[in-house]
Design an enzyme around this catalytic site. Sequence first.
Site, PDB file in Angstrom:
ATOM      1  N   ASP A 397      -4.254  -1.131  -4.487  1.00 39.74           N
ATOM      2  CA  ASP A 397      -4.020  -0.699  -3.116  1.00 39.74           C
ATOM      3  C   ASP A 397      -4.839   0.548  -2.776  1.00 39.74           C
ATOM      4  O   ASP A 397      -5.031   1.431  -3.614  1.00 39.74           O
ATOM      5  CB  ASP A 397      -2.528  -0.398  -2.939  1.00 39.74           C
ATOM      6  CG  ASP A 397      -2.186   0.110  -1.555  1.00 39.74           C
ATOM      7  OD1 ASP A 397      -2.433  -0.637  -0.594  1.00 39.74           O
ATOM      8  OD2 ASP A 397      -1.694   1.247  -1.446  1.00 39.74           O
ATOM      9  N   GLU A 450      -8.633  -3.368  -2.638  1.00 43.61           N
ATOM     10  CA  GLU A 450      -8.496  -3.241  -1.197  1.00 43.61           C
ATOM     11  C   GLU A 450      -9.342  -2.024  -0.813  1.00 43.61           C
ATOM     12  O   GLU A 450      -8.890  -0.887  -0.892  1.00 43.61           O
ATOM     13  CB  GLU A 450      -7.039  -3.032  -0.788  1.00 43.61           C
ATOM     14  CG  GLU A 450      -6.871  -3.075   0.711  1.00 43.61           C
ATOM     15  CD  GLU A 450      -5.858  -2.063   1.258  1.00 43.61           C
ATOM     16  OE1 GLU A 450      -5.612  -2.081   2.476  1.00 43.61           O
ATOM     17  OE2 GLU A 450      -5.330  -1.253   0.478  1.00 43.61           O
TER      18      GLU A 450
END
Length: 715
Positions: A397, A450
């Site tokens: 993330d 990401e």
Amino acid sequence: MALIDRATAEALTEGLHPDPFSVLGVHDGRLVAFVPGAKRVWAVGKREEELTEIIPEVFASKWDNGPYRLRASNDDAMWDFDDPYSFPPVLGEMDKYLIGEGTHKRLWEKLGAHAITHQGVEGVHFALWAPNARRVSVVGDFNFWDGRRHQMRRLGETGVWEIFVPGLHEGAIYKYELLDGDGRLLPLKADPLGFGAEHPPAQASVVRKLGLHHFGDGAWLKHRAARQERHAPISIYEVHLGSWVRVWDEGGRPLSYHELAEKLIDYVCDLGFTHIELLPITEFPFDGSWGYQPIGLYAPTIRHGRPEEFAELVDAAHRRGVGVILDWVPGHFPTDAHGLQKFDGTALYEHADPREGFHQDWNTLIYNYGRREVSNFLLANALFWLEEYHLDGLRVDAVASMLYRDYSREPGEWIPNKDGGRENLEAIEFLKAMNAASYGGAEGIMTVAEESTAFPGVTRPVHEGGLGFGYKWNMGWMNDTLRYFAREPVHRKFHHNELTFASSYTYSENFILPISHDEVVHGKGSMLGKMPGDEHEKYANLRAFYAFQWAHPGKKLLFMGQEFGQWSEWSHERELDWYLLDDPRHAGLRNLVRDLNRLYREMPALHWGDCDPQGFAWIEADDAENSVFVFERRAPGVPPVVVVANLTPIDRTYRIGLPQGGEWVEFMNTNSAHYGGENWGNLGYITSQSQPHSNRQYSAEVYLPPLSVVMFTPG
């Protein structure tokens, strides 16, 4: 000579002795015991001897009778127990060396709480890194949360504290009590390497055993590498376990891991997704964070069950041929008092300077990647999930926030690196090390970034100068494509390049095309709600969008609920709107996603070139006036696929170039009645003519339904 002086005894009772292990237990022929609540204490070994009370709770005696147990009594009871201060250290010299060096890749096997047998006695070994603490104690129901009772032993200069507590078992609830360097009592801390936790809002750690589930996924692991490499079909169903389905006749509780192992995996298999990606299930205190502010990085959340039940879910997926990816959060952590914040009274896991250590967007703290023990903690955590739970990948993330020191900061709000630049050099080295260790330690896994910037080489191997990720989310494709499809069709011809621009960089990285949870929250509306036009046109637009996504180069990701066209935004507080499937238009959307997944898996031309430029070519990229796009997908040794998108509400007859002659089968048409359309199409096939068009030797006239995507392959 006194057995123990009064000042030393008082320091023990006040929890202020700098090294209780040097006094308690047997030393130089004397035995000293600290037993709160006792009025009399005996040592029981080869013979039994009563200890002398030095001050209340502290007892001592000469002792040369070898191993012993303690017996204590007061006015109400008598009890026997093993003295935790009679046991030597559990951690060995090599463990201490590797931990101190920050290179212990299996850190979880040494730190945390482990139910073991030590010197023939069952109990729990606790070990914790807190280098700047004056005292560390483990507390829980077993010792009345009294930090004086189980003060831990400091292991040299490693900063690690440990104790073996005999008689404890799996399921014991505990926290750590620390005094900072000035002797101030800190808030009780959860175990950073705890394998379990209490149900929120309770905050304590729970002793849990690893390895209780016996995996039967050998066949999956044997072939995993082939199923996750660049030329393989990968379509991912992103799911938030707490809101996928709820059991409303039991208070609206979420499904357990055991229930998910059946219901979720059945559903994913029916729809043909190759993988599921779980929003973070590492233990977190606040439901509204969706798991993105974790406290227990080594614990699967108890909201759905115990660790072995989470392992059962992963195993069930593997037995059905479905991979499992964990959304992993090494970029920041919350400021909850029981978490990592100022863990030993100092900025231990985070940077002390808020210009480096505080995340302004999320009010969280940023890991100090330059501290070797912190990077070791995170790197070992990646390996923990891959090895202990057989996970197939980690989606990391907020990588962009890790890469840049000035991420979301104004001038003066950040500190340049040692070279004066904006890159976070320590985070970059951590990501490289994590990827190298993950790919080297667990065969066939994949890591996914990401990452929303143009940082170079995200998916280039580490040995070639890259970050070493296997795949990267294509945020540019996602933003451009969503922007285009949200426009009224009459305006699309002025923004034609929003669908063609991605082809200029689509092979610069190994990309995944993500329609994730981030696109259907915080006022962004649902996928169906983003589409323009009346209701009929909204459904047609969304069908065309999904077909375009599945036909475009790049692996696929879709967030739960969007496969059947949820009207409302996603909320973690309720389940998906499953009742919509009673409407044929929503059921049709789900039929389309199911068929797209099947065709994507079965037709190499649709997946082989996702990350290989030989797998894609434009046939018609410049017809902005008609908002028509035509491209070819191909793979070695198999028939090609030609994809035609008509993104206006006008049906038209249209000539397309073709790479070869003969009859071409129309195998996908988003206007099919099976998907909620009108069944307008080409009656199943078209026939090419030897008439050059769009730089192709052959061509054919095709009928293009409005707001639709059709696909052809040689018959």
